[in-house]
Design a protein around this motif. Structure first.
Motif, PDB file in Angstrom:
ATOM      1  N   ASP A  69       0.956  -1.231   0.038  1.00 13.38           N
ATOM      2  CA  ASP A  69      -0.145   0.008   0.003  1.00 13.38           C
ATOM      3  C   ASP A  69       0.933   1.218  -0.089  1.00 13.38           C
ATOM      4  O   ASP A  69       0.726   2.197  -0.833  1.00 13.38           O
ATOM      5  N   GLU A  70       2.061   1.429   0.680  1.00 16.44           N
ATOM      6  CA  GLU A  70       2.739   2.438   0.778  1.00 16.44           C
ATOM      7  C   GLU A  70       3.466   2.673  -0.517  1.00 16.44           C
ATOM      8  O   GLU A  70       3.774   3.776  -1.047  1.00 16.44           O
ATOM      9  N   VAL A  71       4.031   1.514  -1.009  1.00 17.60           N
ATOM     10  CA  VAL A  71       4.793   1.473  -2.257  1.00 17.60           C
ATOM     11  C   VAL A  71       3.781   2.169  -3.185  1.00 17.60           C
ATOM     12  O   VAL A  71       4.134   3.214  -4.331  1.00 17.60           O
TER      13      VAL A  71
ATOM     14  N   LEU B 102      12.132  -4.916  -3.690  1.00 18.94           N
ATOM     15  CA  LEU B 102      11.155  -3.872  -3.859  1.00 18.94           C
ATOM     16  C   LEU B 102      11.298  -3.464  -5.329  1.00 18.94           C
ATOM     17  O   LEU B 102      10.077  -3.201  -5.974  1.00 18.94           O
ATOM     18  N   TYR B 103      12.087  -3.710  -6.125  1.00 20.62           N
ATOM     19  CA  TYR B 103      12.149  -3.496  -7.465  1.00 20.62           C
ATOM     20  C   TYR B 103      10.872  -4.581  -8.000  1.00 20.62           C
ATOM     21  O   TYR B 103      10.141  -4.322  -9.129  1.00 20.62           O
ATOM     22  N   GLU B 104      10.953  -5.747  -7.577  1.00 23.91           N
ATOM     23  CA  GLU B 104      10.168  -6.806  -8.195  1.00 23.91           C
ATOM     24  C   GLU B 104       8.640  -6.345  -7.876  1.00 23.91           C
ATOM     25  O   GLU B 104       7.581  -6.524  -8.557  1.00 23.91           O
ATOM     26  N   MET B 105       8.568  -5.809  -6.620  1.00 22.06           N
ATOM     27  CA  MET B 105       7.055  -5.397  -6.181  1.00 22.06           C
ATOM     28  C   MET B 105       6.595  -4.045  -7.269  1.00 22.06           C
ATOM     29  O   MET B 105       5.678  -4.178  -7.512  1.00 22.06           O
ATOM     30  N   VAL B 106       7.479  -3.286  -7.367  1.00 17.26           N
ATOM     31  CA  VAL B 106       7.342  -2.135  -8.237  1.00 17.26           C
ATOM     32  C   VAL B 106       6.905  -2.751  -9.769  1.00 17.26           C
ATOM     33  O   VAL B 106       5.889  -2.239 -10.298  1.00 17.26           O
ATOM     34  N   GLU B 107       7.670  -3.525  -9.985  1.00 16.73           N
ATOM     35  CA  GLU B 107       7.440  -4.225 -11.651  1.00 16.73           C
ATOM     36  C   GLU B 107       6.050  -4.918 -11.435  1.00 16.73           C
ATOM     37  O   GLU B 107       5.366  -4.784 -12.468  1.00 16.73           O
TER      38      GLU B 107
ATOM     39  N   LYS C 238       3.277  -4.012  -9.282  1.00 16.62           N
ATOM     40  CA  LYS C 238       2.196  -3.125  -9.117  1.00 16.62           C
ATOM     41  C   LYS C 238       2.181  -1.763 -10.181  1.00 16.62           C
ATOM     42  O   LYS C 238       0.981  -1.601 -10.205  1.00 16.62           O
ATOM     43  N   ALA C 239       3.409  -1.555 -10.677  1.00 18.23           N
ATOM     44  CA  ALA C 239       3.298  -0.319 -11.602  1.00 18.23           C
ATOM     45  C   ALA C 239       2.199  -0.263 -12.642  1.00 18.23           C
ATOM     46  O   ALA C 239       1.424   0.285 -12.811  1.00 18.23           O
ATOM     47  N   PRO C 240       2.066  -1.553 -13.177  1.00 18.44           N
ATOM     48  CA  PRO C 240       1.215  -1.489 -14.229  1.00 18.44           C
ATOM     49  C   PRO C 240      -0.420  -1.531 -13.766  1.00 18.44           C
ATOM     50  O   PRO C 240      -1.081  -0.894 -14.450  1.00 18.44           O
ATOM     51  N   GLU C 241      -0.582  -2.063 -12.669  1.00 18.76           N
ATOM     52  CA  GLU C 241      -1.912  -1.679 -11.860  1.00 18.76           C
ATOM     53  C   GLU C 241      -2.260  -0.284 -11.833  1.00 18.76           C
ATOM     54  O   GLU C 241      -3.419   0.171 -11.988  1.00 18.76           O
ATOM     55  N   VAL C 242      -1.527   0.465 -11.134  1.00 26.16           N
ATOM     56  CA  VAL C 242      -1.322   1.668 -10.777  1.00 26.16           C
ATOM     57  C   VAL C 242      -1.413   2.676 -11.941  1.00 26.16           C
ATOM     58  O   VAL C 242      -2.331   3.589 -12.019  1.00 26.16           O
ATOM     59  N   ILE C 243      -0.781   2.413 -13.108  1.00 26.40           N
ATOM     60  CA  ILE C 243      -0.780   3.130 -14.248  1.00 26.40           C
ATOM     61  C   ILE C 243      -1.960   2.641 -14.965  1.00 26.40           C
ATOM     62  O   ILE C 243      -2.903   3.856 -15.583  1.00 26.40           O
ATOM     63  N   ALA C 244      -2.440   1.566 -14.910  1.00 30.64           N
ATOM     64  CA  ALA C 244      -3.821   1.482 -15.735  1.00 30.64           C
ATOM     65  C   ALA C 244      -5.011   2.208 -15.109  1.00 30.64           C
ATOM     66  O   ALA C 244      -6.034   2.507 -15.633  1.00 30.64           O
ATOM     67  N   LYS C 245      -5.053   2.537 -13.739  1.00 39.52           N
ATOM     68  CA  LYS C 245      -6.161   3.063 -13.064  1.00 39.52           C
ATOM     69  C   LYS C 245      -5.971   4.644 -13.206  1.00 39.52           C
ATOM     70  O   LYS C 245      -7.083   5.569 -13.359  1.00 39.52           O
ATOM     71  N   LYS C 246      -5.117   5.166 -13.851  1.00 45.88           N
ATOM     72  CA  LYS C 246      -4.475   6.389 -13.737  1.00 45.88           C
ATOM     73  C   LYS C 246      -4.590   7.098 -15.285  1.00 45.88           C
ATOM     74  O   LYS C 246      -4.951   8.156 -15.235  1.00 45.88           O
ATOM     75  N   ARG C 247      -4.189   6.321 -16.111  1.00 48.10           N
ATOM     76  CA  ARG C 247      -4.029   6.737 -17.454  1.00 48.10           C
ATOM     77  C   ARG C 247      -4.922   6.115 -18.329  1.00 48.10           C
ATOM     78  O   ARG C 247      -5.059   4.681 -18.319  1.00 48.10           O
ATOM     79  N   LYS C 248      -5.165   6.667 -19.781  1.00 48.42           N
ATOM     80  CA  LYS C 248      -5.781   5.882 -20.692  1.00 48.42           C
ATOM     81  C   LYS C 248      -4.707   5.201 -21.365  1.00 48.42           C
ATOM     82  O   LYS C 248      -3.675   5.675 -21.735  1.00 48.42           O
TER      83      LYS C 248
END
Length: 456
Positions: free
Chosen positions: A308-310, A366-371, A373-383
């Motif tokens: 959640d914090e990441v 940490l790198y693995e987690m960002v790899e 989670k980042a697609p999920e975060v981007i998908a919610k924010k961007r078209k």
């Protein structure tokens, strides 16, 4: 007076700010007009597919396959002269020999070398690992810059002055020049780095390359004061060079190579132009941005295991609230790959092994987690028009930091590899195309009558 002039040269004065605002106002083009006139911005359509600008035999970036007559995304693959990069890496790792020289031969000459051919090629590169007399003193030690890409570009342009056939664009002569630059590039990079540090008051040590060592081994040897490195370190750096060697004809720096070559200019100017392109943070400079982003993240995120914090930090990145406030998660996404970048996939397997050896397990997690989670975060924010995945820059910065390589050399190491691809594409352009590359731009400004100065 001198101090005042220097201030004018290197400060954004109020007048400069005023004129810059005028520049911005009169250079802005309505984004809807790009759609109206069917302009493919970045020479790519909305699905990321590039405008066809040429033909090449050198490499292929594959991210789609045809299913029931339709193109659909697939796991990414990269081919050098028709060989899958995954197979090439497996081959030289299984044979326990360096891959850079073998792969360079393949890209330049179109075929995998025999043992005899590889031995001869290694000897050819080795004998070219030298610089003109006094070049280090007269060029490298002078006017050093904090940016190594700019330094190296200057060195390459200076080499023009030492070449009696600098402007000869025949294939034999250009091949000679390219082989020289491929061999000399690690020296230009490392010596330039040491020269800059010497100017800052550190000790200066300049080691000559060792003939029997590989390109990767020589880089590590010349860079470190004690000249020592482990077998795993050399192996991973060698693999990094292979993975970065080429990436199709359409990547920015390689396309620059084609464009500049088509003008008929010399090899030194061409490679310097490619260097300028690669330096950009959206291209070869991205690995530095990834590392700097993670350095900021490791301070801002108190618990690296808290998803959640990441994710809150990743959202803040996209909202331009943290780090460089550009709204980007560096290392995520690629112009072509939408499911996976094969270079990142190969890298990742060795990154984990190196992280264990170097005691970087927490950073790797940490790198693995960002790899993940980042697609999920981007998908919610961007078209999004296609998928988002970790690209090769995502892990290369971590690898270089674990190898204790200075950040100033991250992009030059990329260039050390990519100069092979640039050389191959320059030779291909010279052989096949005799027209200067000149795409069209639609003019939008209305024609106006000239008004005399006193009447304005």
């Amino acid at each position: 007076m001198a101090e005042s002039r220097e201030r004018i040269l290197f400060e954004n004065t109020p007048k400069i700010q005023e004129l810059a605002a005028l520049c911005e106002k009169n250079n802005e083009i309505d984004k809807e007009l790009f759609i109206k006139y069917e302009v493919n911005r970045g020479l790519r359509d909305l699905n990321g597919k590039g405008v066809l600008a040429g033909l090449t035999n050198i490499s292929d970036v594959c991210a789609k396959k045809v299913v029931n007559g339709k193109e659909v995304p697939c796991e990414g693959n990269l081919y050098y002269r028709g060989y899958n990069i995954k197979d090439l890496v497996k081959g030289f790792l299984a044979s326990k020999h360096p891959g850079f020289e073998e792969t360079a031969y393949l890209l330049l000459f179109g075929e995998l070398p025999t043992e005899a051919q590889l031995k001869e090629f290694n000897e050819m590169l080795s004998e070219r690992r030298s610089l003109p007399p006094t070049f280090v003193r007269d060029v490298i030690m002078k006017a050093t810059s904090r940016d190594m890409m700019n330094n190296i570009s200057r060195y390459i342009l200076n080499l023009y002055s030492y070449d009696e056939k600098a402007d000869d664009t025949s294939i034999p002569n250009v091949l000679r020049q390219c082989l020289n630059l491929i061999s000399q590039f690690p020296m230009l990079m490392v010596y330039g780095y040491h020269a800059y540090n010497y100017r800052k008051g550190q000790d200066l040590y300049i080691y000559a390359p060792t003939p029997e060592k590989s390109t990767a081994e020589n880089i590590l040897m010349m860079l470190r004061e004690n000249q020592k490195y482990t077998k795993l370190e050399a192996q991973i750096l060698d693999m990094a060079l292979v993975l970065h060697m080429d990436h199709g004809g359409g990547n920015n720096s390689t396309f620059t190579t084609h464009v500049v070559t088509s003008s008929g200019t010399d090899t030194y100017s061409t490679i310097s132009a490619a260097m300028a392109s690669l330096k950009g943070p959206k291209h070869g400079g991205a690995n530095i941005k990834v590392t700097q982003m993670f350095e900021d993240m490791k301070v801002a995120v108190k618990d690296w295991e808290d998803e959640d914090e990441v994710c809150r930090y990743l959202n803040a990145l996209l909202d331009k609230q943290v780090f460089d406030r550009k709204g980007l998660i560096y290392g995520m996404g690629h112009a072509i790959y939408s499911i996976s970048d094969p270079r990142a996939d190969i890298f990742k397997k060795f990154v984990k092994r190196l992280a264990k050896e170097k005691g970087y397990e927490k950073e790797y997690a940490l790198y693995e987690m960002v790899e993940r989670k980042a697609p999920e975060v981007i998908a919610k924010k961007r078209k999004m028009y296609k998928g988002v995945n970790a690209n090769v820059d995502f892990y290369s910065g971590l690898v270089y930091s674990m190898l204790n390589l200075p950040q100033q050399l991250y992009t030059p190491i990329f260039a050390t590899a990519r100069i092979v691809g640039w050389s191959a594409h320059r030779l291909e352009e010279l052989k096949n195309v005799d027209k200067i590359i000149r795409p069209a731009y639609k003019p939008l400004a209305e024609y106006r009558e000239y008004v005399k100065l006193e009447d304005r």
